[in-house]
Scaffold this active site. Structure first.
Site, mmCIF file in Angstrom:
data_model
loop_
_atom_site.group_PDB
_atom_site.id
_atom_site.type_symbol
_atom_site.label_atom_id
_atom_site.label_comp_id
_atom_site.label_asym_id
_atom_site.label_seq_id
_atom_site.Cartn_x
_atom_site.Cartn_y
_atom_site.Cartn_z
ATOM 1 N N LYS A 278 0.837 -1.204 0.000
ATOM 2 C CA LYS A 278 0.000 0.000 0.000
ATOM 3 C C LYS A 278 0.871 1.253 0.000
ATOM 4 O O LYS A 278 1.861 1.344 0.736
ATOM 5 C CB LYS A 278 -0.920 -0.015 1.225
ATOM 6 N N SER B 56 -9.371 2.562 2.731
ATOM 7 C CA SER B 56 -8.414 3.248 1.868
ATOM 8 C C SER B 56 -7.439 2.308 1.149
ATOM 9 O O SER B 56 -6.690 2.740 0.277
ATOM 10 C CB SER B 56 -7.600 4.234 2.717
ATOM 11 N N SER C 275 -10.232 0.267 6.756
ATOM 12 C CA SER C 275 -9.531 0.330 5.474
ATOM 13 C C SER C 275 -8.892 -0.965 5.015
ATOM 14 O O SER C 275 -8.386 -1.023 3.891
ATOM 15 C CB SER C 275 -8.455 1.418 5.536
#
Length: 458
Positions: free
Chosen positions: A78, A147, A171
């Protein structure tokens, strides 16, 4: 040549010599070439560097060196997590060319285990609420969630076999649910956040996504804190993956608690999926056997638990403001509307309210321990309020944020499909520091559900 979609299968083929890390990388790159121009899962790809890693790891195998089940497995990271000599853009235009000078601790541990770092997966801006460029592989008009949007989409497409993600509200769990992959959010502080952009340090977790429960165990093993780490994290079990085959406690663990007083509401499709799951596994049914018989109960929550989402959001806002407030003042155009509103809320929150929310957080983290009684060690809730909504949102974290607030570990796994072909998932929550038990329960449930995987419609 075999084309595995899980780390577990790939590790087996690599171990027997039926597949090399170079060949496995080629398969992932082929899927990137097939899907990426529509899904947009990647913020940065280093295919040349990945090939160098794959060739080196293939050469190691020829000398008899195998680092374990992650040896030669391509993974995504990420884009709030530092990877040496790659940009950590954080979904921001201003940081798009900010190159990391070292690996985050979690990335360093994956490298040591033989994982191939393919690149950086898309995150929403500063790991907050604004919609990403990524699209849901099951329906390009739907959100992949946020996210950790790119991590979920990349794993769903097979562009990589696992990915690192982070969660402050929902997330990790929510994007995994929307994209039909598996996820683990470990206990708060189980995995180091060194080298990870903070959103709210009191709530930030690093976790992982993959295509089966066993893969989650394989990914967690190198990430988890070791015995010489801070004292607030107890020793890591000898091997998470081995717990999945440990029959010793399986009868005791085949119990699930529903939480009817949970402060969130699911759509009818999700409620039907859970009711169907319960019907298929309930021990009271005559067709259930000793090996797939589950007991279910309902656990009442204290009325005050309904305040948890509000307190979680308040802490997130204040701590995001502490980190980003000054930069947002200097670079307002680099903060899209939703994260800007979050920071503004934090800037306007009186200090006593924040202190009170932190005190209650510690109270709930202590209060949650007695809830695991009489061998009822696992809660089951929806992983999201329903299937992936439209691309203008990242969806609601209502079923996830309480577990970020209390810091308890969660595993999510897909269990059903909607009539229009979108995945639905459930979320299992376990005792603090007991990821080994939680993964074992999740693996048994995964086997008994027999979730039907489908080819992507792209």
């Amino acid at each position: 040549m075999p084309e595995p979609t899980t780390i577990t299968a790939a590790a087996g083929f690599i171990r027997t010599g039926d597949l090399t890390p170079v060949e496995l990388l080629d398969q992932c790159v082929a899927r990137i070439e097939r899907y990426e121009d529509r899904v947009h899962a990647w913020a940065y790809l280093d295919l040349e560097g990945a090939r160098e890693q794959a060739e080196r790891l293939t050469a190691e195998l020829k000398t008899g060196q195998n680092r374990g089940p992650l040896h030669g497995v391509p993974v995504g990271i990420k884009d709030i997590i530092d990877v040496f000599d790659m940009p950590t853009g954080c979904g921001s235009k201003g940081w798009a060319n900010s190159y990391a000078r070292r690996d985050a601790t979690c990335v360093e541990r994956l490298r040591q285990s033989g994982a191939i770092i393919l690149g950086k997966t898309v995150t929403t801006a500063y790991a907050s609420f604004d919609p990403p460029v990524t699209r849901n592989p099951w329906n390009l008009d739907r959100t992949p969630g946020g996210s950790s949007s790119g991590s979920a989409a990349a794993v769903a497409c097979g562009m990589c076999l696992g990915a690192l993600a982070s969660q402050t509200g929902g997330s990790i769990t929510r994007p995994a649910s929307y994209c039909g992959v598996y996820s683990i959010k470990p206990t708060y502080r189980r995995v180091s956040v060194d080298g990870v952009l903070p959103l709210a340090p009191s709530l930030d977790h690093v976790g992982a996504m993959a295509n089966c429960v066993r893969d989650l165990a394989i990914l967690l093993q190198p990430l988890a804190r070791t015995n010489d780490d801070p004292k607030d994290s107890p020793p890591v079990p000898y091997h998470y993956e081995s717990e999945l085959s440990n029959e010793m406690y399986h009868d005791r663990r085949r119990r699930l608690s529903l939480l009817p007083g949970f402060p969130a509401t699911a759509v009818p499709e999700m409620n039907t999926a859970i009711a169907t799951l319960r019907k298929r596994t309930d021990s009271s049914l005559p067709e259930r056997t000793e090996t797939n018989r589950w007991e279910w109960n309902e656990l009442p929550l204290p009325p005050s638990f309904s305040d948890v989402p509000r307190f979680q959001h308040l802490i997130m806002a204040v701590e995001a403001a502490a980190y980003h407030g000054e930069r947002m003042r200097r670079h307002p155009d680099d903060y899209p509307p939703n994260v800007r509103r979050l920071i503004e809320m934090g800037l306007s929150t009186p200090a006593p309210q924040y202190v009170r929310a932190k005190q209650l957080m510690e109270h709930y983290r202590e209060e949650s321990e007695p809830a695991f009684v009489d061998n009822w060690r696992t809660f089951l809730t929806p992983a999201a309020t329903g299937p992936a909504p439209s691309a203008e949102t990242t969806g609601s974290p209502a079923f996830n944020s309480p577990w970020s607030y209390t810091g308890l570990p969660t595993v999510s796994l897909p269990v059903a499909w909607t009539a229009d072909g979108l995945p639905l998932a459930v979320q299992l929550t376990g005792e603090r520091w007991c990821e080994d038990d939680l993964l074992a329960v999740a693996a048994m449930l995964e086997a008994d559900i027999g979730f039907e995987r489908r080819p992507l419609p792209l």
